[in-house]
Design an enzyme around this catalytic site. Structure first.
Site, PDB file in Angstrom:
ATOM      1  N   LYS A   1      26.999  15.382  12.906  1.00  0.00           N
ATOM      2  CA  LYS A   1      27.724  14.567  11.729  1.00  0.00           C
ATOM      3  C   LYS A   1      28.886  14.016  12.370  1.00  0.00           C
ATOM      4  O   LYS A   1      29.401  12.692  12.080  1.00  0.00           O
ATOM      5  CB  LYS A   1      27.845  15.328  10.487  1.00  0.00           C
TER       6      LYS A   1
ATOM      7  N   GLU B   1      19.781  14.283   4.610  1.00  0.00           N
ATOM      8  CA  GLU B   1      18.639  14.912   5.604  1.00  0.00           C
ATOM      9  C   GLU B   1      18.308  16.108   4.683  1.00  0.00           C
ATOM     10  O   GLU B   1      18.992  17.118   4.718  1.00  0.00           O
ATOM     11  CB  GLU B   1      19.076  15.183   6.994  1.00  0.00           C
TER      12      GLU B   1
END
EC number: 1.2.1.8
Length: 490
Positions: A162, A252
């Site tokens: 991320k 996700e």
């Protein structure tokens, strides 16, 4: 006294005490040992982190692309130098075997950071000619302050997945690790600072998703939220992020992925793939291929090969590099998985392997569940429909290709899918009809930095990794330039 003492928040380039005395425990799931007392961030701490990130982001974005790239590459070098130390900490905190964390978790996370560090100078706009005297150019500008919310199964890897594209694009990130596994993300913050990242560009706030996560997703000065976790929580995060200030989101989420073994497949290779798709990381992988479809006439032979391989699994102390199967991440999660196993038995599935908690000797101290294989499964069983997130394989039989594709797609999820076959035409024909974002042919599980990953349906929104993810951390500014005269209608 806890082995790692009290863990503080990481804000503005260093450790700071939270605004309250509240803490939670980091527990080694292999032994029950309390590893650390971790401070809980308050809403005031969130404000401090946002203000710090805003200051740092301006400095970071003003640097040249090559300056940012060099700092991120330096962080990659430090990660690799400290690989074994970080891997052992990850093992203690998650219960994953050291043989896994040493060669996968930090290694693949560093690979992703290196990939995006190399792409920093490639963030470019476009020039679009309109006519002889006018053209448009575009700029890709950073979003500003972003938020990453991680899951407990791959703490440092997810933090790198991320933060890497976010930082590469010139953003700052406030990261909230899972309350269950917070320790290595704090170490990552140290590494970024050591590499030269400006203060505030990567802050870590520990605490619960219900409190800290919500404060972050609702904050009006956060521009984007990237979340990894369950679908139910993901829906709440998405609603919170959009209702507060129309933030961009990447999700996700969960999966119940199918692995289709065709009649012409190499059965030994297919069994090896099924094992990796179900028991790697003790089954705690979002992309696991837990619905294994096998032609009815091959079921007995396949079951024998699976049982043989399950018997070879080396469950044990995850700190021992010979171990390849550790405990589940927590005792609470163990109870959830055991509940699903009990449900599978109750609904008529036959236990081929496992089906119980491991309690002999030192296993009794930890959250160990035996690798479990159910056969004679049907599509309406709970263990076939719901994500278990543990070492539980369901074997299902089928007769025709059309039937198995329909059944494979009959789920609210669409994260991953796989096909085992020696027929390349069949492989692509089936894969193209499967409703899943991440697919493998004659393989399972690899997610290299270059490969975009994400789900269809209720398994996610947006993608992580690959070039496309970098674009999701920028916004386009379009500028028209007029070189000639200008005519007004007034």
């Amino acid at each position: 006294m806890a082995r790692f003492g009290t863990q503080k928040l990481y804000i503005d380039g260093g450790y700071v005490d939270a605004g309250s005395d509240a803490t939670f425990e980091a527990i080694n799931p292999a032994t029950g040992e309390v590893l650390a007392h971790v401070q809980r961030a308050t809403q005031a701490d969130v404000e401090k982190a946002v203000e710090s990130a805003e200051r740092g982001q301006k400095i970071w974005a003003a640097m040249t692309a090559m300056q940012r790239s060099r700092i991120l590459r330096r962080a990659v070098d430090i990660l690799r130098e400290r690989n074994d130390e970080l891997a052992m900490l990850e093992t203690l905190d998650t219960g994953k075997s050291y043989s896994e964390t040493r060669y996968v978790d930090i290694v693949t996370g560093a690979d992703v950071l290196e990939y995006y560090a190399g792409l920093v100078p490639a963030i470019e706009g476009e020039q679009i000619p309109l006519r002889e005297s006018s053209f448009v150019y575009t700029r890709r500008e950073p979003l500003g302050v972003t938020v990453g919310i991680g899951a407990w199964n791959y703490p440092i890897q997810i933090a790198l997945w991320k933060s890497a594209p976010a930082l590469a694009a010139g953003n700052a990130m406030i990261f909230k690790p899972s309350e269950v596994t917070s320790l290595t993300t704090l170490k990552l913050a140290e590494i970024y600072t050591e590499a030269g990242l400006p203060d505030g560009v990567f802050n870590v706030l520990t605490g619960s998703g219900r409190e800290v996560g919500t404060w972050l997703t609702e904050h009006p000065r956060i521009e984007k939220v990237s979340f990894t976790g369950g679908t139910t929580t993901g829906k709440k995060v998405m609603a919170s992020a959009s209702s507060s200030s129309l933030k961009e989101v990447t999700m996700e989420l969960g999966g119940k992925s199918p692995l289709i073994i065709c009649a012409d497949a190499d059965l030994d290779k297919a069994a090896d793939i099924a094992m990796m798709a179900n028991f790697y990381s003790s089954g705690q992988v979002c992309t696991n291929g837990t619905r294994v479809f096998i032609p009815a006439q091959m079921k007995a032979a396949f079951e024998a090969k699976i049982a043989e391989r399950v018997a070879r699994i080396r469950a044990g102390n995850p700190e021992d590099e010979n171990t390849n199967f550790g405990p589940l991440v927590s005792f609470q999660h163990m109870e959830s998985v055991l509940g699903y196993i009990a449900k599978g038995k109750q609904e008529g599935a036959r236990v081929l392997c496992g089906g119980e908690r491991l309690t002999e000797g030192d296993f009794a101290k930890g959250a160990f569940v035996a690798p479990t294989v159910f056969t004679d499964c049907t599509d309406d069983m709970t263990i076939v429909k719901e994500e278990i997130f543990g070492p539980v394989m369901s074997i299902l039989t089928y007769e025709t290709e059309e039937e198995v594709i329909r059944r494979a797609n009959d789920t609210e999820y669409g994260l991953a899918a796989g096909v085992c076959t020696n027929d390349i035409t069949r492989a692509h024909r089936i894969i193209h009809k499967l409703e899943a974002g991440i697919c493998w042919i004659n393989a399972w599980g690899e997610s290299p930095a270059e490969m975009p990953v994400g789900g269809y349906k209720q398994s996610g929104v947006g993608r992580e990794n690959g070039i496309s993810s970098l674009a999701q951390y920028t916004r386009i500014k379009s500028v028209q330039v007029e070189l000639g005269g200008y005519s007004s209608v007034f």
